[in-house]
Motif scaffolding. Structure first.
Motif, PDB file in Angstrom:
ATOM      1  N   GLY A  44       0.710  -1.273   0.197  1.00 38.24           N
ATOM      2  CA  GLY A  44      -0.035  -0.603   0.242  1.00 38.24           C
ATOM      3  C   GLY A  44       0.877   1.378   0.246  1.00 38.24           C
ATOM      4  N   GLU A  45       1.520   1.602   1.025  1.00 37.95           N
ATOM      5  CA  GLU A  45       2.411   2.372   0.720  1.00 37.95           C
ATOM      6  C   GLU A  45       3.784   2.498  -0.782  1.00 37.95           C
ATOM      7  N   ALA A  46       3.698   1.579  -1.176  1.00 32.22           N
ATOM      8  CA  ALA A  46       5.088   1.578  -2.409  1.00 32.22           C
ATOM      9  C   ALA A  46       3.676   2.369  -3.098  1.00 32.22           C
ATOM     10  N   ILE A  47       2.785   1.806  -3.558  1.00 33.32           N
ATOM     11  CA  ILE A  47       2.083   2.628  -4.325  1.00 33.32           C
ATOM     12  C   ILE A  47       1.428   4.146  -4.142  1.00 33.32           C
ATOM     13  N   ARG A  48       1.183   4.107  -2.648  1.00 34.01           N
ATOM     14  CA  ARG A  48       0.925   5.928  -2.034  1.00 34.01           C
ATOM     15  C   ARG A  48       1.875   6.404  -2.700  1.00 34.01           C
ATOM     16  N   HIS A  49       3.040   6.345  -2.717  1.00 36.02           N
ATOM     17  CA  HIS A  49       4.493   6.525  -2.343  1.00 36.02           C
ATOM     18  C   HIS A  49       4.702   7.816  -3.662  1.00 36.02           C
ATOM     19  N   ALA A  50       4.147   7.204  -4.841  1.00 35.41           N
ATOM     20  CA  ALA A  50       4.370   8.104  -6.279  1.00 35.41           C
ATOM     21  C   ALA A  50       3.416   9.949  -5.873  1.00 35.41           C
TER      22      ALA A  50
END
Length: 331
Positions: free
Chosen positions: A117-123
């Protein structure tokens, strides 16, 4: 689909080979791997262009240059009439919201120590989209649900190692889509998946294309896959585009001998139908010293004397079908 979203002209990428100390001191000529050597193509808005060829043909290098993940040696890349080769680092960073990539290996593309979830939110954090953490998290939930990672709340805090290969690839797709881009390079996006999962991911990509009005550059070594998703197909061989045309042109009326060989290798679902297989002779030549003239001539069953001397020019067979082959030279 009448307006060109992508315009690539005379694109080249030469990788310099390391020289030994002796070669450097004796000023021996620098050698290069000519990974991509003077190619041009366009992709219309809303279209999917398939880029196919053997390993080492330059497909992935082309895809990464189109997004300027690799700097081209020369040539121009225009996206919506903006030449991205002339953009500064800051201008390119802002522009990247519109152009994204789906990598082949999700385990290599994802940080194993970052929750998905954080990997997607990073962008979203990089581009400052969303008023706060709660709003960004809801955007991530929505895109995770859209790629069938349901319920999103149960997947958000998992790590890549906790997911299957198909689920990890859905995470990579979600990360590419969360910024709502116009153009996506799918680099062998389904190559590492089981056959049953491939069909699901292909259908998902087709549905997402319609929903988000996407334009794809679909890179694959599997010509059979292109029939399900591609509007046009460009065939690459040793850094050159040798043929480009609509799906019907390439499958029903292939012109270049290399394209015919690729088509003959596509499995036929009906066991009663026997297809003559065309197997090119020898191995793919070295990209450091590619053959003079037509690069396919050492393996081509129709090679003529002119093929060994002169590089073939682009010949229009009809409005959308082009081939680079001396067999079609009417001179």
């Amino acid at each position: 689909m009448n307006q060109n979203l992508i315009e690539v002209k005379n694109l080249k990428k030469y990788f310099p080979l390391k020289r030994t100390i002796t070669e450097f001191l004796t000023r021996k000529e620098q050698k290069f791997v000519k990974a991509v050597d003077d190619i041009s193509f366009t992709i219309k808005k809303g279209e999917t262009l398939g880029l196919v060829g053997e390993s080492g043909s330059g497909k992935t290098t082309t895809g990464r240059m189109v997004l300027r993940l690799l700097e081209p040696t020369s040539g121009t890349i225009k996206i919506n009439d903006i030449d991205i080769t002339s953009l500064t680092s800051e201008e390119l960073r802002k522009f990247r919201k519109k152009i994204q990539i789906i990598f082949q290996d999700p385990m290599a593309a994802l940080n194993p120590y970052m929750k998905i979830g954080e990997a997607i939110r990073h962008a979203l954090k990089i581009h400052k989209i969303g008023e706060n953490y709660t709003e960004q998290k809801q955007i991530v939930y929505d895109i995770m649900e859209r790629v069938n990672l349901k319920p999103a709340e149960q997947y958000y805090n998992r790590y890549p190692r906790d997911l299957s290969g198909g689920q990890r690839q859905r995470v990579v797709i979600a990360r590419a889509l969360v910024l709502k881009p116009e153009f996506i390079v799918a680099d062998e996006a389904i190559a590492m998946l089981d056959v049953s999962v491939r069909s699901q991911l292909l259908k998902l990509m087709i549905d997402l294309k319609e929903e988000f009005n996407l334009t794809y550059l679909f890179i694959t070594h599997d010509l059979a896959t292109t029939k399900y998703i591609c509007d046009r197909i460009a065939v690459m061989y040793l850094g050159k585009i040798v043929e480009i045309g609509t799906f019907e042109d390439i499958y029903r009326n292939p012109a270049h001998p290399y394209t015919k060989a690729l088509i003959s290798a596509v499995p036929e679902p009906d066991p009663k139908l026997k297809k003559q297989k065309i197997i090119p002779q020898g191995e793919v030549p070295n990209a450091v010293n590619p053959p003079k003239g037509c690069r396919f001539h050492p393996r081509c069953p129709y090679a003529m004397d002119i093929c060994k001397i002169e590089e073939p020019q682009t010949i229009k067979l009809d409005e959308q079908h082009e081939v680079n082959c001396h067999l079609f030279n009417k001179k």
